[in-house]
Structures are given as structure tokens and as C-alpha cells.
Design an enzyme around this catalytic site. Structure first.
Site, PDB file in Angstrom:
ATOM      1  N   MET A   1      17.269  58.681  10.040  1.00  0.00           N
ATOM      2  CA  MET A   1      16.593  59.034  11.273  1.00  0.00           C
ATOM      3  C   MET A   1      16.849  57.958  12.307  1.00  0.00           C
ATOM      4  O   MET A   1      17.453  56.936  12.021  1.00  0.00           O
ATOM      5  CB  MET A   1      15.097  59.229  11.027  1.00  0.00           C
ATOM      6  N   CYS A   2      16.397  58.173  13.519  1.00  0.00           N
ATOM      7  CA  CYS A   2      16.675  57.268  14.622  1.00  0.00           C
ATOM      8  C   CYS A   2      16.059  55.895  14.390  1.00  0.00           C
ATOM      9  O   CYS A   2      15.117  55.723  13.623  1.00  0.00           O
ATOM     10  CB  CYS A   2      16.135  57.848  15.929  1.00  0.00           C
ATOM     11  N   GLU A   3      16.604  54.897  15.085  1.00  0.00           N
ATOM     12  CA  GLU A   3      16.106  53.534  15.003  1.00  0.00           C
ATOM     13  C   GLU A   3      15.686  53.083  16.401  1.00  0.00           C
ATOM     14  O   GLU A   3      16.401  53.306  17.388  1.00  0.00           O
ATOM     15  CB  GLU A   3      17.190  52.596  14.472  1.00  0.00           C
ATOM     16  N   ILE A  78      18.999  53.917  18.489  1.00  0.00           N
ATOM     17  CA  ILE A  78      20.151  54.449  17.769  1.00  0.00           C
ATOM     18  C   ILE A  78      19.796  55.871  17.356  1.00  0.00           C
ATOM     19  O   ILE A  78      18.765  56.100  16.723  1.00  0.00           O
ATOM     20  CB  ILE A  78      20.466  53.614  16.515  1.00  0.00           C
ATOM     21  N   ASN A 108      11.505  58.439  18.261  1.00  0.00           N
ATOM     22  CA  ASN A 108      12.017  58.600  16.907  1.00  0.00           C
ATOM     23  C   ASN A 108      11.185  59.669  16.226  1.00  0.00           C
ATOM     24  O   ASN A 108       9.978  59.505  16.048  1.00  0.00           O
ATOM     25  CB  ASN A 108      11.909  57.254  16.171  1.00  0.00           C
TER      26      ASN A 108
END
Length: 265
Positions: A1-3, A78, A108
């Protein structure tokens, strides 16, 4: 998953080392290969750099680190795409103007039902892309704009916390809602959870920087002055020391590296 990554400092600082570690999550050590972005608040404006390519392989990462850009407030993201195409318009952070100030948002999680939820109906702000995250940001700005009214006067911090707290609580009902938001004055960091049910955001505060050395070991931020606070927040700890996890629904309000408020929404 996103950072997610946020840095708030009393004096301008760089995030080169932390950015390098975060970039390895974007295609190197992690699965997040669908773009990245970083925002530097500077002199009442924001320097926003984004790329739809994987962060790990992006030449822009080296370019950004080579510039050693300094800021008192930095957000980075990210992306792992869940809603919306892999495209520049869908990369975070997102930025809009409200009240003559730049507002920046990164998220996120997944909010699959937000597009039809009446609580998140859009008004004067509309997404450039097709992500649920940018939709949520536009809905938040609408609430803030309505609260400011025709006078356009800035809201008190207490009123901002109330509005953003209500927004966060409703957002969690739509899905995972870890986010970073700033109105150019304060940073609002909201923690929910990650897919493995671990905390969605964690933070550490450092006060012992010395002559430009990293604040906190490998992956820290580089600063130029001594004896001033630097707060780092991220999806997962970026340094070897102990980080403090945000509870689900906790809203951390930060300014110049100092925590102004911690409330559970």
C-alpha cells in the site's frame, strides 16, 4: 500500500536520507510502483515535484536529493494505485489554493464508496484526476471554505481541528483514512491503520541535531542548526529509534516541529 512521509521543523531542513529510504519502498523493497511526489512549503508557496514512474527507478529522486532542498514542512508520498490510472494527475500530494494559501493533501488507503457518499459531495473544488484521495481532498476544502464564509477570514485552530476531525471520522467510515494535510500554517496528520492492522502513521521528535549531521541515524533528516525540534512522521519507522504510533482516529497537529494538539476524532 502507499507510503507517507511528513517532516516539520522549526528551521529549514532537508529530507534527503529519509527520501532515499522511502523511495526504496516505491519499487525496490516494496510493492508501491505507481508514482511518487514530494512537496516543500517555502515562502508562502509550495514547490511540488511529482512523477508517475516508480520512485525507486525515477531519475527525479536523485535530482531532488542533489538539490538538497530545505523547508520547514515537507510531505512525501509513494503510490500504489487502487483507484485511478497510473498517471501524473493521480499522483500525490495534491495541492489547491484556498484563502490565498496553498493547501496540500496526501492519503494512504482506499475509499471506494466516497464518490457516491452524500457527506463527500463536491462543491467549488473538483479533482483533476480520478482518485478517491483527491476527491476527499476537494470535499475537505469545501467544508473549510464554507466555514470561512464570505469574509474569508482564517479560522481559529480550534475550529480547524473540529472540521478536520469531523472529516476524518466520516472518512474512516468510507475506508482506510491515513492522511497528511496542511493549510500552509499547520500540519494535520491523521492515523488509521494499514492492511496488516498495524498503525497507519508513526512519528518521532528529535531535538539534538548537531552541525548538519542526520537527526536520527540512518534515514534521518539533515538540519543546519542545533537545539530545535524536528518531527518526522511516516507509514513505517524510517530510523532505528523508537517511534510513537498514532491511535486509530488520532489527529496530530504540528507546527514548526512542535506538537500543538493530539485529539482522537
Amino acid at each position: 500500500m502507499c507510503e507517507l512521509l511528513a517532516m516539520s521543523s522549526q528551521q529549514p531542513a532537508t529530507v534527503n536520507l529519509a527520501l532515499g529510504i522511502l523511495a526504496r519502498h516505491g519499487g525496490g523493497d516494496g510493492p508501491d510502483k505507481d508514482g511518487w511526489g514530494i512537496s516543500y512549503f517555502e515562502d508562502g508557496d509550495v514547490r511540488l515535484i511529482k512523477d508517475a514512474a516508480p520512485a525507486y527507478a525515477s531519475p527525479w529522486i536523485g535530482f531532488v536529493e542533489g538539490l538538497s532542498l530545505r523547508s520547514q514542512l515537507v510531505f512525501a508520498h509513494i503510490r500504489r494505485a487502487t483507484t485511478g490510472a497510473v498517471a501524473l494527475r493521480n499522483t500525490h500530494p495534491f495541492m489547491r489554493e484556498l484563502g490565498g494559501q496553498p493547501h496540500v493533501f496526501a492519503h494512504n488507503g482506499s475509499l471506494s464508496s466516497i464518490f457516491t457518499a452524500p457527506e463527500f459531495a463536491l462543491g467549488r473544488f473538483h479533482p483533476l484526476g480520478d482518485t478517491d484521495s483527491e476527491w476527499a481532498f476537494c470535499a475537505l476544502l469545501e467544508r473549510l471554505a464554507v466555514a470561512r464564509g464570505s469574509t474569508g477570514r482564517p479560522l481559529t485552530l480550534e475550529r480547524r481541528i473540529e472540521i478536520i476531525g469531523d472529516f476524518a471520522a466520516q472518512l474512516r467510515r468510507e475506508g482506510m483514512a491515513n492522511f497528511l494535510y496542511s493549510d500552509g500554517e499547520y500540519a494535520f496528520l491523521h492515523g488509521d491503520h494499514r492492511l496488516n492492522d498495524t498503525p497507519g502513521l508513526q512519528f518521532t521528535v528529535q531535538r539534538d541535531a548537531d552541525n548538519g549531521r542526520p537527526v536520527a541515524g540512518q534515514g534521518g533528516v539533515t538540519v543546519e542548526e542545533i537545539d530545535h525540534p524536528v518531527l518526522l512522521a511516516a507509514s513505517v519507522p524510517l530510523t532505528h529509534e523508537e517511534w510513537t504510533p498514532l491511535r486509530r482516529g488520532e489527529l496530530l497537529v504540528v507546527c514548526d516541529g512542535e506538537i500543538q494538539s493530539r485529539v482522537v476524532t
